[in-house]
Write a protein that holds these residues in place. Structure first.
Motif, PDB file in Angstrom:
ATOM      1  N   VAL A  35       0.813  -1.233   0.000  1.00 19.81           N
ATOM      2  CA  VAL A  35       0.000   0.000   0.000  1.00 19.81           C
ATOM      3  C   VAL A  35       0.839   1.273   0.000  1.00 19.81           C
ATOM      4  O   VAL A  35       0.282   2.365  -0.002  1.00 19.81           O
ATOM      5  CB  VAL A  35      -1.006   0.020   1.174  1.00 19.81           C
ATOM      6  N   PRO A  39      -3.257   3.267  -2.627  1.00 20.39           N
ATOM      7  CA  PRO A  39      -4.236   2.504  -1.842  1.00 20.39           C
ATOM      8  C   PRO A  39      -4.607   1.210  -2.568  1.00 20.39           C
ATOM      9  O   PRO A  39      -4.533   1.127  -3.796  1.00 20.39           O
ATOM     10  CB  PRO A  39      -5.442   3.444  -1.751  1.00 20.39           C
ATOM     11  N   ALA A  40      -4.984   0.212  -1.773  1.00 21.47           N
ATOM     12  CA  ALA A  40      -5.349  -1.076  -2.360  1.00 21.47           C
ATOM     13  C   ALA A  40      -6.525  -1.674  -1.612  1.00 21.47           C
ATOM     14  O   ALA A  40      -6.661  -1.502  -0.398  1.00 21.47           O
ATOM     15  CB  ALA A  40      -4.162  -2.026  -2.322  1.00 21.47           C
ATOM     16  N   ARG A  41      -7.358  -2.365  -2.347  1.00 16.67           N
ATOM     17  CA  ARG A  41      -8.488  -3.051  -1.742  1.00 16.67           C
ATOM     18  C   ARG A  41      -8.009  -4.336  -1.068  1.00 16.67           C
ATOM     19  O   ARG A  41      -6.961  -4.881  -1.419  1.00 16.67           O
ATOM     20  CB  ARG A  41      -9.546  -3.381  -2.787  1.00 16.67           C
ATOM     21  N   ARG A  72      -8.373   2.859   6.756  1.00 14.26           N
ATOM     22  CA  ARG A  72      -9.353   1.952   6.157  1.00 14.26           C
ATOM     23  C   ARG A  72     -10.524   2.793   5.676  1.00 14.26           C
ATOM     24  O   ARG A  72     -11.057   3.605   6.424  1.00 14.26           O
ATOM     25  CB  ARG A  72      -9.811   0.958   7.223  1.00 14.26           C
ATOM     26  N   ILE A  75     -15.883   1.546   0.756  1.00 17.10           N
ATOM     27  CA  ILE A  75     -16.353   2.065  -0.530  1.00 17.10           C
ATOM     28  C   ILE A  75     -17.762   1.532  -0.758  1.00 17.10           C
ATOM     29  O   ILE A  75     -17.984   0.325  -0.774  1.00 17.10           O
ATOM     30  CB  ILE A  75     -15.426   1.614  -1.676  1.00 17.10           C
ATOM     31  N   ALA A  81     -16.813  -2.640  -0.729  1.00 17.21           N
ATOM     32  CA  ALA A  81     -15.374  -2.902  -0.779  1.00 17.21           C
ATOM     33  C   ALA A  81     -14.686  -2.081   0.296  1.00 17.21           C
ATOM     34  O   ALA A  81     -15.215  -1.067   0.771  1.00 17.21           O
ATOM     35  CB  ALA A  81     -14.819  -2.536  -2.152  1.00 17.21           C
ATOM     36  N   GLU A  83     -10.889  -0.319   1.202  1.00 19.97           N
ATOM     37  CA  GLU A  83      -9.599   0.080   0.642  1.00 19.97           C
ATOM     38  C   GLU A  83      -8.688   0.537   1.774  1.00 19.97           C
ATOM     39  O   GLU A  83      -9.124   1.203   2.705  1.00 19.97           O
ATOM     40  CB  GLU A  83      -9.816   1.222  -0.349  1.00 19.97           C
ATOM     41  N   TYR A  84      -7.433   0.171   1.679  1.00 17.28           N
ATOM     42  CA  TYR A  84      -6.445   0.546   2.686  1.00 17.28           C
ATOM     43  C   TYR A  84      -5.390   1.427   2.048  1.00 17.28           C
ATOM     44  O   TYR A  84      -4.971   1.195   0.914  1.00 17.28           O
ATOM     45  CB  TYR A  84      -5.793  -0.707   3.284  1.00 17.28           C
TER      46      TYR A  84
END
Length: 125
Positions: A35, A39-41, A72, A75, A81, A83-84
């Motif tokens: 990350v 950002p990533a799920r 955190r 979404i 979802a 995302e971090y």
């Protein structure tokens, strides 16, 4: 090194142990690396860190969030979802983690060889 300087060094190590236990485990280092750039799920992180389990990733992300290293964001979508993203505090770990990862890449074969040598030693009964 004198006994006093060794005692002082051990006191410093003991004082930092709680922090190191939070950030220096294998999943924390790898998650923050994922990350760090964007950002990533949750599922994207899980795919990148295969074979991490769902439970281990959830626990690690909660620990990182609790320690202020990731945020955190839920979404609103179907399905929902999460995302971090890395925080400014988390970004301060980028350089030391990068050095650690480079060291691991460079010296990994040496560790593997040492492990093999150790494992293949004949230990008398």
């Amino acid at each position: 090194m004198t006994t006093q300087s060794i005692d002082a060094l051990l006191a410093d190590i003991n004082a930092t142990r709680p922090v190191l236990e939070q950030i220096a485990n294998k999943w924390s280092v790898l998650i923050l690396t994922v990350v760090c750039s964007e950002p990533a799920r949750f599922n994207a992180i899980k795919r990148r860190l295969d074979p991490i389990t769902h439970k281990a990733l959830t626990e690690a992300l909660r620990r990182l969030e609790r320690n202020g290293l990731v945020t955190r964001r839920v979404i609103s979508s179907s399905p929902v979802a999460v995302e971090y993203a890395i925080t400014p505090l988390g970004h301060t770990l980028r350089q030391p983690f990068s050095v650690l990862l480079c060291w691991a890449e460079e010296h990994g074969p040496c560790l593997a060889q040492a492990q093999s040598t150790y494992d293949n030693r004949v230990i008398p009964c």
